[in-house]
Design an enzyme around this catalytic site. Structure first.
Site, PDB file in Angstrom:
ATOM      1  N   TYR B  35      -6.230   7.738 -12.775  1.00  0.00           N
ATOM      2  CA  TYR B  35      -5.279   6.642 -12.553  1.00  0.00           C
ATOM      3  C   TYR B  35      -5.046   5.949 -13.883  1.00  0.00           C
ATOM      4  CZ  TYR B  35      -3.073   2.632 -10.219  1.00  0.00           C
ATOM      5  OH  TYR B  35      -2.181   1.671  -9.806  1.00  0.00           O
ATOM      6  N   ARG B  41      -3.690   0.049  -7.670  1.00  0.00           N
ATOM      7  CA  ARG B  41      -3.767   0.847  -6.439  1.00  0.00           C
ATOM      8  C   ARG B  41      -4.896   1.868  -6.423  1.00  0.00           C
ATOM      9  NH1 ARG B  41       1.892  -0.499  -5.899  1.00  0.00           N
ATOM     10  NH2 ARG B  41       2.120  -1.406  -3.818  1.00  0.00           N
ATOM     11  N   TRP B 138       5.280  -7.737  -9.170  1.00  0.00           N
ATOM     12  CA  TRP B 138       6.493  -8.269  -9.785  1.00  0.00           C
ATOM     13  C   TRP B 138       6.166  -9.425 -10.716  1.00  0.00           C
ATOM     14  CZ3 TRP B 138       9.827  -4.874 -10.116  1.00  0.00           C
ATOM     15  CH2 TRP B 138      10.212  -4.068  -9.041  1.00  0.00           C
TER      16      TRP B 138
END
Lengths: 210, 241
Positions: B35, B41, B138
């Site tokens: 990752y 995540r 965001w």
């Protein structure tokens, strides 16, 4: 026999994979459809754990989130995959298709004509082709793509695929022939459309735009 | 790229064109997780490995911001869906999609819920947490002048983020008063996902906000007091989010 009640909008949308699961398993359920204008009122009832639909009510318990519901039912009905690894592959495919359908929905939901066209062009030239190509590869790794997406029998991954391909095969995506390069995926769609239990549901269900 | 197993961190080259050859040249561990060098995540999966004491190879790709540039673009083609995380097992299986990976690992170790119904509750909580997490992403990716706007959007008391937190507090409380875990009688993946995706980030960027959620706050403490998690948190790399 538990009593199942599904509550969702009068769309296919995020409810359709659940309805297809009930059809594939030939299990009765109550298919409650809330019209858009009634949703704000319904929401206030407090029975939606995350103030969203769909929800599934069974034996006094409420489950939210379409894939949590789908996986739960698939496990109940033996349509989830046989081993932990198979179930993980099913999840992987379902989540990949979910990422893709978000792109599709964005096109549908856009009201500005020019922006809609932009989003459509972007989707059909980038995300959709690359994802379908990868999916065809994964499918071919499973017994050369002559059966189902995972393992030896139908799983809810196939039902997600069926529900989502309805978008690729209707306006405004239809003209781009998104499935044309992928013979195995096209054949899978035909095979699923021919399954008697699915066929029966597709014939009787309400017709909706999305 | 940073590759670590246990506490030793070594740098390695990114996978070569022939990724399979690269894997054969390096003895395949039981599990290898690749990752970005982020929590984001994959941290729920890393927490699962930590809490179960399962060894794994923790491969991290340099992350310098969004849109993604640099190292990842060079090696992207090695990944079937051009995304990470990816979990590789010693049998040569490759799994993509963060939740498919975490659920697979959680299930192997009995941390995904005991009954089908419990598993569904875990899944429902996971999906909702992930939706809320997107608001934080965001914020993190926003330019400095946009950050206050994104911050307000996330933590406003009418926001979808707040709506989700309200729902999570309610769900936790409904499970035997909320002084345990989200589902059933023991820690599950749902608790770890809450910690890594939401709780941990809120503590960093808006700690006062968490005080609105007493049960979720004490759940955070409960998780962080698990010795294996305390140890992992002390040694894991510092990352953007």
């Amino acid at each position: 026999m538990p009593k199942y009640k599904l509550t969702y909008f009068n769309f296919r949308g995020r409810g359709e994979v659940i309805r297809l699961l009930f059809a594939a398993a030939k299990i009765e359920y109550e298919d409650v459809r809330i019209e858009m204008e009634n949703w704000p009122n319904e929401k206030e009832s407090g029975k939606f754990p995350f103030c969203q639909m769909p929800i599934l009510e069974v034996d006094g318990i409420t489950i939210a989130q379409s894939y949590a519901i789908a996986r739960f039912l698939a496990n109940e009905f033996g349509l989830a995959g046989e081993t932990n690894l198979e179930r993980a592959k099913v999840d992987m495919i379902a989540d990949t298709l979910e990422d893709l359908v978000k792109v599709i929905y964005r096109v549908y939901l856009e009201n500005d004509k020019n922006r809609k066209e932009e989003l459509l062009k972007e989707a059909v030239t980038t995300k959709v082709p690359s994802t379908l190509a990868a999916l065809e590869k994964v499918f071919i790794q499973n017994d050369e793509g002559f059966g189902y997406l995972v393992g030896d029998k139908m799983t809810w991954a196939d039902l997600v695929f069926l529900a989502h391909t309805e978008y690729y095969c209707s306006e405004p995506f239809k003209q781009y022939g998104l499935l044309n390069p992928h013979a195995k995926l096209r054949a899978l769609r035909e095979r699923l459309l021919g399954e008697p239990r699915l066929r029966r549901w597709l014939n009787i269900r309400p017709t909706t735009d999305v | 790229m940073i590759k670590s197993a246990g506490s030793a961190a070594t740098t390695t080259k990114p996978p070569t064109e022939n990724h399979l050859l690269y894997a054969l040249e390096n003895t395949m561990p039981k599990y290898k997780l690749t990752y970005f060098n982020l929590k984001a995540r994959a941290e729920d999966t890393r927490l699962l490995f930590a809490v179960t004491g399962q060894d794994y190879e923790d491969v991290r790709i340099e992350f310098t911001g969004y849109p993604v540039t640099g190292e990842f673009l060079d090696i992207k083609h090695n990944f079937l869906f051009r995304e990470v995380p990816v979990l590789e097992t010693e049998d040569g299986v490759r799994l993509y999609q963060s939740h498919a990976i975490a659920r697979y690992v959680a299930t192997e170790f009995g941390l995904a819920g005991e009954t089908n119904l419990e598993k569904a509750k875990v899944d429902m909580i996971i999906d909702s947490i992930d939706e809320a997490f997107s608001s934080l992403v965001w914020y993190y990716f926003a330019e400095d002048d946009q950050k206050p706007i994104k911050f307000k959007e996330a933590f406003d008391d009418q926001s979808s983020f707040t709506n989700c937190m309200d729902s999570l507090e309610r769900l936790l409380t409904a499970n035997k008063g909320g002084d345990g875990f989200f589902v059933g009688d023991k820690l599950t993946w749902a608790d770890l996902k809450f910690h890594s995706s939401l709780g941990d980030n809120i503590k960093r960027i808006n700690p006062d906000y968490l005080k609105n959620y007493p049960k979720l706050s004490s759940l955070m403490d409960r998780i962080e007091n698990v010795p294996a998690i305390k140890t992992w948190m002390a040694k894991r790399p510092e990352t953007m989010f």
